[in-house]
Design a protein around this motif. Structure first.
Motif, PDB file in Angstrom:
ATOM      1  N   ASP A 160      77.229  16.958  22.966  1.00  0.00           N
ATOM      2  CA  ASP A 160      77.701  17.925  23.954  1.00  0.00           C
ATOM      3  C   ASP A 160      79.013  17.492  24.594  1.00  0.00           C
ATOM      4  O   ASP A 160      79.889  18.321  24.863  1.00  0.00           O
ATOM      5  N   GLY A 164      82.728  19.446  24.816  1.00  0.00           N
ATOM      6  CA  GLY A 164      83.577  19.660  25.985  1.00  0.00           C
ATOM      7  C   GLY A 164      84.989  19.166  25.760  1.00  0.00           C
ATOM      8  O   GLY A 164      85.972  19.815  26.152  1.00  0.00           O
ATOM      9  N   GLY A 183      78.915  26.354  35.143  1.00  0.00           N
ATOM     10  CA  GLY A 183      77.780  25.777  34.439  1.00  0.00           C
ATOM     11  C   GLY A 183      76.467  26.067  35.129  1.00  0.00           C
ATOM     12  O   GLY A 183      76.424  26.707  36.186  1.00  0.00           O
ATOM     13  N   CYS A 195      74.594  20.803  30.170  1.00  0.00           N
ATOM     14  CA  CYS A 195      75.710  21.229  31.017  1.00  0.00           C
ATOM     15  C   CYS A 195      76.479  20.026  31.554  1.00  0.00           C
ATOM     16  O   CYS A 195      77.715  19.995  31.531  1.00  0.00           O
ATOM     17  N   LYS A 196      75.757  19.036  32.047  1.00  0.00           N
ATOM     18  CA  LYS A 196      76.407  17.851  32.603  1.00  0.00           C
ATOM     19  C   LYS A 196      77.219  17.127  31.538  1.00  0.00           C
ATOM     20  O   LYS A 196      78.344  16.662  31.794  1.00  0.00           O
ATOM     21  N   ARG A 198      78.531  18.457  28.766  1.00  0.00           N
ATOM     22  CA  ARG A 198      79.686  19.269  28.375  1.00  0.00           C
ATOM     23  C   ARG A 198      80.777  19.207  29.434  1.00  0.00           C
ATOM     24  O   ARG A 198      81.973  19.127  29.114  1.00  0.00           O
ATOM     25  N   LEU A 199      80.385  19.249  30.699  1.00  0.00           N
ATOM     26  CA  LEU A 199      81.355  19.137  31.786  1.00  0.00           C
ATOM     27  C   LEU A 199      82.038  17.776  31.747  1.00  0.00           C
ATOM     28  O   LEU A 199      83.268  17.683  31.904  1.00  0.00           O
ATOM     29  N   HIS A 248      79.511  26.807  30.401  1.00  0.00           N
ATOM     30  CA  HIS A 248      78.481  25.971  29.775  1.00  0.00           C
ATOM     31  C   HIS A 248      77.861  26.623  28.547  1.00  0.00           C
ATOM     32  O   HIS A 248      77.550  25.945  27.572  1.00  0.00           O
ATOM     33  N   ASP A 249      77.681  27.951  28.565  1.00  0.00           N
ATOM     34  CA  ASP A 249      77.193  28.646  27.375  1.00  0.00           C
ATOM     35  C   ASP A 249      77.727  30.073  27.359  1.00  0.00           C
ATOM     36  O   ASP A 249      78.433  30.505  28.276  1.00  0.00           O
TER      37      ASP A 249
END
Length: 331
Positions: A160, A164, A183, A195-196, A198-199, A248-249
């Motif tokens: 992930d 990002g 996100g 999410c975390k 990808r961020l 996020h998606d």
């Protein structure tokens, strides 16, 4: 020592026999806290229902479980298609367990009814806290994880954070210097959500280019188009609005697109929008996104699980699938 009975479980959990029976046969109808107490009692006492005890004389029962947040995230249906493809023509049936969002579950899987007859289990995007992992290992249930990883379980995963960073590089190459991120909020601190990750990767990629994503450029919301639209509206109303937003998606990206349309912004002229997953939302909205191989992940997870059922002593196996950037009309 005599074998534990349903009466012993009921006494240990402080519930009626009928509630124990309901928990074993229809766990979704039992309150989570009560279900957790019952399953703890089942584990502590080593209780095995008669039907299951009889079935253990056989080598297999011909059933695997798949647990995922199917109704929360429709993309998991694609992974399930891959699982079904892998077992097609084999003497196995698939039992589906629908869980809540991984971002909101605390603890996830705590009430998993391990006494139900399964040869193996696939867990998709639902983190295994320590006590649940211990239950799965102590019961000797072959388990494969999808879109998350633990050293002690086989897994099929993606990177992930790399996804990002990929988005960051593409947006920087397109000339953007002001960025936003929308996100999904994470309720539990016991694991790092997709999410975390990808961020974190997005921020790292921007940093490599000498740019940054300020804290005020990040909005974490519940998983819905409406919540994402409101959050994106706040970003776009700021004094220095972003010219590119990474979501996020794809569902949250749809909310960003709605906010841009409501403000009369041109996409991608005034605002570039990038999602993640390449699900149905992306294709319908002509959304630029990061594609992950859903069907392949389900198929590989099922193949790994079937191999482990046939050969329980097989080494732990970790498989990482590649991501790709899909350019469409929004960036």
């Amino acid at each position: 020592m005599s074998r534990a009975t349903i009466y012993d479980v009921a006494e240990r959990a402080g519930v009626s026999i009928s509630t124990v029976s309901l928990a074993l046969n229809a766990p979704s109808k039992v309150r989570p806290a009560t279900l957790g107490r019952i399953m703890t009692a089942v584990d502590e006492l080593g209780f095995v229902p008669r039907a299951e005890a009889a079935s253990r004389a056989r080598k297999r029962v011909g059933r695997i479980g798949v647990m995922a947040p199917f109704t929360t995230y429709p993309t998991f249906a694609r992974r399930l298609e891959g699982v079904l493809e892998a077992v097609e023509g084999l003497d196995f049936e698939v039992v589906v367990y629908d869980e809540v969002s991984a971002a909101a579950a605390a603890p996830v899987l705590a009430g998993l009814p391990l006494t139900r007859r399964l040869d193996g289990l696939i867990v998709m995007s639902l983190p295994l806290v320590g006590e649940v992992a211990d239950r799965l290992r102590s019961r000797g249930l072959p388990t494969v994880l999808v879109e998350l990883a633990r050293a002690d379980f086989s897994s099929v995963e993606i990177d992930d954070a790399a996804g990002g960073r990929l988005v960051a590089r593409r947006l920087v190459d397109a000339g953007h210097t002001r960025f936003g991120f929308v996100g999904e909020v994470q309720a539990s601190a016991e694991f790092a959500s997709q999410c975390k990750e990808r961020l974190g990767g997005f921020r790292a990629g921007l940093g490599e280019a000498g740019l940054k994503l300020p804290d005020e450029g990040v909005r974490l919301v519940e998983h819905s188009v409406e919540a994402a639209a409101q959050a994106a509206g706040e970003l776009l109303a700021s004094g220095q609005p972003p010219t590119a937003v990474f979501a996020h998606d794809d569902c949250l990206a749809a909310g960003v697109l709605r906010a841009a349309r409501e403000r009369g912004l041109r996409v991608p002229g005034d605002l570039a929008v990038v999602g993640f997953d390449d699900g149905d939302f992306a294709e319908a909205l002509d959304l630029t996104t990061v594609r992950q191989p859903f069907r392949e992940s389900g198929r590989l997870a099922a193949q790994i699980l079937l191999d482990r059922i046939r050969e329980p002593d097989r080494p732990i196996q970790h498989t990482r699938l590649e991501l790709s950037y899909v350019s469409r009309a929004t960036a």
